[in-house]
Write a protein that holds these residues in place. Structure first.
Motif, mmCIF file in Angstrom:
data_model
loop_
_atom_site.group_PDB
_atom_site.id
_atom_site.type_symbol
_atom_site.label_atom_id
_atom_site.label_comp_id
_atom_site.label_asym_id
_atom_site.label_seq_id
_atom_site.Cartn_x
_atom_site.Cartn_y
_atom_site.Cartn_z
ATOM 1 N N VAL A 178 0.717 -0.946 0.065
ATOM 2 C CA VAL A 178 -0.551 0.219 -0.139
ATOM 3 C C VAL A 178 1.168 1.279 0.129
ATOM 4 O O VAL A 178 1.735 1.412 0.445
ATOM 5 C CB VAL A 178 -1.075 0.179 1.344
ATOM 6 C CG1 VAL A 178 -1.904 1.105 1.329
ATOM 7 C CG2 VAL A 178 -1.652 -1.161 1.285
ATOM 8 N N VAL A 179 0.639 2.125 -0.827
ATOM 9 C CA VAL A 179 2.003 3.630 -0.989
ATOM 10 C C VAL A 179 1.170 4.459 -1.080
ATOM 11 O O VAL A 179 0.111 4.800 -1.490
ATOM 12 C CB VAL A 179 2.277 3.492 -3.098
ATOM 13 C CG1 VAL A 179 3.280 3.829 -2.924
ATOM 14 C CG2 VAL A 179 3.148 1.758 -2.937
ATOM 15 N N THR A 180 1.875 5.251 -0.133
ATOM 16 C CA THR A 180 1.442 6.553 0.314
ATOM 17 C C THR A 180 2.339 7.457 -0.297
ATOM 18 O O THR A 180 3.537 7.550 -0.988
ATOM 19 C CB THR A 180 1.835 7.209 1.779
ATOM 20 O OG1 THR A 180 2.992 6.959 2.329
ATOM 21 C CG2 THR A 180 0.013 6.305 2.550
ATOM 22 N N ILE A 181 1.736 8.554 -0.838
ATOM 23 C CA ILE A 181 3.122 10.106 -0.941
ATOM 24 C C ILE A 181 3.043 10.628 -0.483
ATOM 25 O O ILE A 181 2.279 11.388 0.979
ATOM 26 C CB ILE A 181 1.735 10.253 -2.104
ATOM 27 C CG1 ILE A 181 2.109 9.383 -3.332
ATOM 28 C CG2 ILE A 181 2.948 11.941 -3.173
ATOM 29 C CD1 ILE A 181 2.014 9.590 -4.629
ATOM 30 N N GLY A 182 4.111 10.651 0.599
ATOM 31 C CA GLY A 182 4.527 11.472 1.317
ATOM 32 C C GLY A 182 5.529 13.175 1.040
ATOM 33 O O GLY A 182 6.430 12.935 0.359
ATOM 34 N N PRO B 203 8.504 9.415 -1.945
ATOM 35 C CA PRO B 203 8.971 11.434 -1.163
ATOM 36 C C PRO B 203 8.026 12.169 -2.708
ATOM 37 O O PRO B 203 8.634 11.575 -3.860
ATOM 38 C CB PRO B 203 9.944 11.663 -0.732
ATOM 39 C CG PRO B 203 10.517 10.319 -0.506
ATOM 40 C CD PRO B 203 9.564 8.882 -1.589
ATOM 41 N N GLY B 204 7.434 13.229 -1.992
ATOM 42 C CA GLY B 204 6.596 13.947 -3.590
ATOM 43 C C GLY B 204 7.070 15.811 -3.421
ATOM 44 O O GLY B 204 6.662 15.674 -1.328
ATOM 45 N N ASP B 205 7.840 15.987 -3.981
ATOM 46 C CA ASP B 205 8.411 17.112 -3.399
ATOM 47 C C ASP B 205 7.992 18.341 -5.053
ATOM 48 O O ASP B 205 8.802 19.514 -5.460
ATOM 49 C CB ASP B 205 10.738 17.261 -4.030
ATOM 50 C CG ASP B 205 10.728 16.621 -2.831
ATOM 51 O OD1 ASP B 205 10.578 17.078 -1.823
ATOM 52 O OD2 ASP B 205 12.095 16.075 -2.854
ATOM 53 N N PHE B 206 6.609 17.850 -4.492
ATOM 54 C CA PHE B 206 5.986 18.691 -5.906
ATOM 55 C C PHE B 206 5.052 19.954 -4.451
ATOM 56 O O PHE B 206 4.720 19.597 -3.878
ATOM 57 C CB PHE B 206 5.306 18.536 -6.678
ATOM 58 C CG PHE B 206 4.206 17.080 -5.579
ATOM 59 C CD1 PHE B 206 2.784 17.312 -5.471
ATOM 60 C CD2 PHE B 206 4.458 15.904 -6.138
ATOM 61 C CE1 PHE B 206 1.700 16.604 -5.234
ATOM 62 C CE2 PHE B 206 3.821 14.626 -5.067
ATOM 63 C CZ PHE B 206 2.823 15.055 -5.183
ATOM 64 N N GLY B 207 4.449 20.571 -5.718
ATOM 65 C CA GLY B 207 3.840 22.255 -4.574
ATOM 66 C C GLY B 207 2.623 21.101 -4.222
ATOM 67 O O GLY B 207 2.243 20.720 -5.272
#
Ligand SMILES: Nc1nc2c(ncn2[C@@H]2O[C@H](COP(=O)(O)OP(=O)(O)O[C@H]3O[C@H](CO)[C@@H](O)[C@H](O)[C@@H]3O)[C@@H](O)[C@H]2O)c(=O)[nH]1
Length: 377
Positions: free
Chosen positions: A156-160, A286-290
């Protein structure tokens, strides 16, 4: 396959996006109302509503027929008008209408059950809220591609999201060691979730460097999601599977009427993310978007290039350069000496507050409800 061989553009085969459109957005009253909530509004002045922008953002990853929206009876018509590609009248349309709100687990689980029936065991779903604003399409797409790769391995994958401050409005994800999955080089195991901590705890989390904001995005094989749910809440999983099996048949309405009202009301965070993380089955990319969930007028004001939403010529500021103003049609607004003001004008209701009090606008909605003014909600 080495990581460098993972496709970095184009449609992701077997991937379907699920957009739960259920929030009321009460802190954005009087713009957001029960009848036309936040996700149906163009809050950024882009010419597209938040829902339309969400679908636009996901379509390159899924293709034209790969986005499913789950919404309530009250909003089904507006959603179908705003997103004609959902094929609301098609036999296997992608607008799933809930008879009543039963929280995010039932909404996302319904889509998982329907898509599993339609597309088989390998289908991967990703849930993305209908009313968030995202800046940085390439990074968003990169993150989702990695999340799908990790989901195919059974996680199960989340976006942090990289936190920009100690917000108390979001859940926090604590990451652990590398996942080590091909196609998902930045994915890590999740050590745990904490839902909306107090400010002191949030600040302590950020100081460790191990925590990210939970954007409420979950990517997972539909079969894996429903198997986990069967472990945690067997009756809810069985009810959703029964509805999923009936969805594209003549029995849909009868099964919905019988089963839906009895489904447990629970958020996906509590039903799946927390218990499965404790057993080592959750990953984070990890998500480095706004990213912003546009929770109140203070965050909306921070998102916009100018402190006016709408007709700037209708606003006069004296010593109030940063006052955030939404003028109503056909009226002017003058703000004098109130730097922190928020003024939102609509035909039947006017809101005057400050950015610092933006979270408390929900209390105005509660107050009108207590006064029996359902017409204002
Ligand atoms: N269709 C439908 N959607 C629903 C329902 N209930 C909730 N949703 C949708 O499920 C998503 C999350 O639900 P919320 O109840 O708004 O959660 P939250 O308090 O914002 O917290 C979650 O999201 C945060 C990010 O915005 C996270 O930070 C937090 O950890 C958590 O995951 C939203 O897209 C909301 O529209 C429902 O009954 N029906």
């Amino acid at each position: 396959m080495p990581d460098s061989a993972a496709p970095t553009s184009g449609r992701v085969p077997g991937f379907h996006a699920v957009v739960p459109a259920g929030g009321a957005g009460t802190r954005l009253w009087p713009l957001s109302r029960a009848g036309h909530p936040k996700f149906l509004l163009d809050l950024t002045g882009s010419g597209r509503t938040l829902l339309q922008s969400t679908v636009d953002r996901l379509t390159p990853l899924t293709g034209d027929r790969g986005v499913v929206v789950v919404t309530g009876v009250r909003h089904a018509r507006a959603v179908a008008e705003q997103v004609p590609t959902l094929g609301a009248d098609d036999e296997r349309g992608r607008l799933l209408v809930e008879p009543s709100p039963r929280d995010s687990m039932a909404a996302i689980g319904l889509a998982a059950a329907v898509l599993l029936e339609r597309h088989g065991d390998d289908v991967v779903i990703g849930s993305f809220a209908a009313d968030h604003v995202i800046d940085g399409t390439d990074e968003f797409e990169r993150t989702v591609r990695e999340a799908v790769a990790a989901a195919r391995e059974g996680f199960v994958v989340t976006i942090g999201i990289t936190a920009t401050g100690p917000s108390t409005a979001f859940g926090y994800i604590r990451s652990a060691d590398d996942l080590g999955v091909a196609g998902a080089p930045t994915a890590r195991h999740v050590a745990g979730f904490t839902e909306k901590p107090d400010a002191q705890t949030a600040a302590a989390y950020l100081a460790t460097g191990d925590y990210r904001w939970n954007a409420g995005m979950f990517v997972v094989r539909a079969a894996v999601l429903l198997d986990h749910l069967a472990q945690q809440l067997p009756a809810l999983a069985a009810g959703l599977r029964e509805i999923g099996a009936a969805w594209d048949t003549a029995a849909r309405d009868a099964v919905l009427e019988r089963v839906w009202p009895g489904l447990t009301k629970i958020a996906i965070d509590h039903a799946i993310a927390e218990p499965v993380a404790a057993a080592g089955g959750v990953a984070v990319v990890p998500g480095d978007f706004g990213w912003d969930d546009v929770g109140d007028f203070a965050s909306l004001a921070d998102l916009l290039p100018a402190p006016t939403l709408g007709d700037d010529a209708a606003v006069l500021r004296v010593g109030s350069d940063d006052a955030f103003v939404v003028p109503g049609a056909g009226r002017t607004v003058a703000v004098v000496g109130l730097a922190d003001a928020v003024v939102v004008d609509t035909p039947d209701a006017l809101l005057v507050t400050t950015r610092a009090h933006a979270q408390q606008v929900k209390q105005a909605v509660d107050g009108w409800r207590a006064a029996g003014r359902e017409d204002l909600l």
